[in-house]
Design a protein around this motif. Sequence first.
Motif, PDB file in Angstrom:
ATOM      1  N   ASN A  32       0.804  -1.221   0.000  1.00  0.00           N
ATOM      2  CA  ASN A  32       0.000   0.000   0.000  1.00  0.00           C
ATOM      3  C   ASN A  32       0.839   1.274   0.000  1.00  0.00           C
ATOM      4  O   ASN A  32       0.372   2.333   0.431  1.00  0.00           O
ATOM      5  CB  ASN A  32      -0.954  -0.007   1.196  1.00  0.00           C
ATOM      6  N   TRP A  34       2.494   4.557  -1.520  1.00  0.00           N
ATOM      7  CA  TRP A  34       1.964   5.535  -2.476  1.00  0.00           C
ATOM      8  C   TRP A  34       3.075   6.337  -3.146  1.00  0.00           C
ATOM      9  O   TRP A  34       2.838   7.439  -3.654  1.00  0.00           O
ATOM     10  CB  TRP A  34       0.981   6.479  -1.776  1.00  0.00           C
ATOM     11  N   ARG A  39       2.874   3.603  -7.349  1.00  0.00           N
ATOM     12  CA  ARG A  39       1.553   4.034  -7.808  1.00  0.00           C
ATOM     13  C   ARG A  39       1.683   5.129  -8.861  1.00  0.00           C
ATOM     14  O   ARG A  39       2.541   6.002  -8.763  1.00  0.00           O
ATOM     15  CB  ARG A  39       0.753   4.599  -6.635  1.00  0.00           C
ATOM     16  N   ASN A  43      -3.607   8.554 -11.383  1.00  0.00           N
ATOM     17  CA  ASN A  43      -4.829   7.812 -11.068  1.00  0.00           C
ATOM     18  C   ASN A  43      -4.699   6.884  -9.871  1.00  0.00           C
ATOM     19  O   ASN A  43      -5.682   6.249  -9.475  1.00  0.00           O
ATOM     20  CB  ASN A  43      -5.289   7.003 -12.290  1.00  0.00           C
ATOM     21  N   GLY A  44      -3.510   6.762  -9.296  1.00  0.00           N
ATOM     22  CA  GLY A  44      -3.346   5.948  -8.100  1.00  0.00           C
ATOM     23  C   GLY A  44      -3.282   4.465  -8.336  1.00  0.00           C
ATOM     24  O   GLY A  44      -3.215   3.680  -7.377  1.00  0.00           O
ATOM     25  N   GLN A  45      -3.280   4.017  -9.588  1.00  0.00           N
ATOM     26  CA  GLN A  45      -3.228   2.582  -9.849  1.00  0.00           C
ATOM     27  C   GLN A  45      -1.810   2.051  -9.633  1.00  0.00           C
ATOM     28  O   GLN A  45      -0.819   2.745  -9.856  1.00  0.00           O
ATOM     29  CB  GLN A  45      -3.699   2.283 -11.269  1.00  0.00           C
ATOM     30  N   ARG A  46      -1.735   0.793  -9.201  1.00  0.00           N
ATOM     31  CA  ARG A  46      -0.430   0.198  -8.917  1.00  0.00           C
ATOM     32  C   ARG A  46       0.376  -0.006 -10.198  1.00  0.00           C
ATOM     33  O   ARG A  46      -0.149  -0.440 -11.227  1.00  0.00           O
ATOM     34  CB  ARG A  46      -0.600  -1.147  -8.207  1.00  0.00           C
ATOM     35  N   LEU A  47       1.659   0.277 -10.103  1.00  0.00           N
ATOM     36  CA  LEU A  47       2.582   0.084 -11.213  1.00  0.00           C
ATOM     37  C   LEU A  47       3.336  -1.225 -11.097  1.00  0.00           C
ATOM     38  O   LEU A  47       4.065  -1.603 -12.023  1.00  0.00           O
ATOM     39  CB  LEU A  47       3.582   1.247 -11.264  1.00  0.00           C
ATOM     40  N   THR A  49       3.287  -5.481  -9.422  1.00  0.00           N
ATOM     41  CA  THR A  49       2.465  -6.583  -8.934  1.00  0.00           C
ATOM     42  C   THR A  49       3.039  -7.075  -7.616  1.00  0.00           C
ATOM     43  O   THR A  49       4.164  -6.719  -7.229  1.00  0.00           O
ATOM     44  CB  THR A  49       2.430  -7.742  -9.942  1.00  0.00           C
ATOM     45  N   SER A 366     -20.158   5.952  -6.865  1.00  0.00           N
ATOM     46  CA  SER A 366     -19.021   6.709  -7.363  1.00  0.00           C
ATOM     47  C   SER A 366     -19.334   8.199  -7.386  1.00  0.00           C
ATOM     48  O   SER A 366     -18.519   9.029  -6.954  1.00  0.00           O
ATOM     49  CB  SER A 366     -18.649   6.236  -8.771  1.00  0.00           C
TER      50      SER A 366
END
Length: 378
Positions: A32, A34, A39, A43-47, A49, A366
Amino acid sequence: MADVSVSADGGFLTVAEGGRSARFHAIWLRDNAWDAQTRAPGNGQRLITLADIPKDTRIATAAVSGPSLRVTFAPEGKSVDYDRDWLFRHSYDRTQQSQPGWTAPGIETWDSGLMGNVPTGDFGDVSTSPLALRRWLADVARYGFGKLLNGPVEDGALMKVVDLFGFVRETNYGRHFEVRTTVNPSNLAYTGLGLQAHTDNPYRDPVPTVQVLYCLESSAAGGENMVVDGFRAAERLRQENPDWFDALTGHCARFEYAGEVGVVLRSRRPMIELAPDGELVAVRFNNRSAAAITDVPFERMETYYAAYRRLGEIIDDPAMEVTFRLSPGECFVVDNTRVLHARKGYSGTGTRWLQGCYADKDGLLSKLAALGAAEAAE
C-alpha cells in the motif's frame, strides 16, 4: 504525540497516537505504498504486482516524521512515507464482525416507521446543486431508495434522472420499458391488479442493481407504490429463527426467465446473500421468476420451504411497508439488491403510465463519493 515500535522480526509495526493504536504488517504496508514508483501519480493505480515485492519483505526501521510515518523496508532498502490519518482510517487491526447478517456502516434498515420521512429530493435542486445531489444520493445509499419530485412530464424524462449519477444498463427489455395499465381494460395484459413486493430480474447474474420508475400519467384510484426493506426482513427472520436464516443464506435458489423468443436467463443465487465474513449484501425475492429449487439437500428441504414461507410473510407484513403515490413528474430510485418494490391494486377508472429503466449502483456510489471529495476539498 505519535509513537511507533517494530516487532523483533520486522514483520509488523505498531503505531499509537491520541488514544488509538493499530498494527500493520510489513507486506501490507509495502503493498500500500503511495510513492511514484509503486503508484501512478495521476490515477493511483499500482505500477507493480505483488510478485515484484520480495517475499521476505520486513520493516528495517520506522519513525514518526511530522504528520507522516516513514518506513524503510528490507531487503529493498526502500523508504516510504505514510500519512498516519490514512493508516488509521484503513486499519484492519480491529474486532471483526462475527454475527452473520451484519450490515455495512452507513446502511440504515427500516420498516413502516419511515412512512413520514421518505427520503425525497427536488429534481430542479439536485440537477443544479451538487450539495443537494450529494444529500439525496446519500439518502438513497443509506435507505436503499429515494423519491424525486417536480421533474419534467415528458417521454424519456427518466433518462435525465440516471444522468444525475450514472448510465443506463440496457437489457433485452431495451434501454427503458413501459408500464402502462388501464383500469377495467379490454385486454387483461393491461391489468390493474396489485403485485407482491419483489426484486426485479433475479434471473440475471449480475442483477441490475438500480431501478428507476418515473410517472407520466396517474389518473386511476389506487395503484400506490410500495417498498419493503429486504435487509430489515432478513434481520427479522434471523432474530425469529436463526436456523431458517441459515437455510436461506446457505443454499442457492434458482431463478429463470424465458418469456420471449431467443431469451433464456437463469441464475443460481441465495435468496439472502452474505459475503464470506457474514455481511448482508443482497436479497433476491421474486416468486414469479422462481425456478425449481434443486440445490437444497433432501434433509433440509422442508426447513428451507418453511424459511421461504416465513420470509414471504415478513415481506407481506403491513408493518414492513412504506407506501406513496407518484404523480406525473415524480419518480423513485431503488436499490434492486436490497429494497423490494410493488404496487397496490387499482379501482374505478383511469390510466397509469410509468417508464422504467435500470442502472448500476457502482455509478451512484461513485458519484456520491466524488461529490463528497469535492465538497471536502473546498
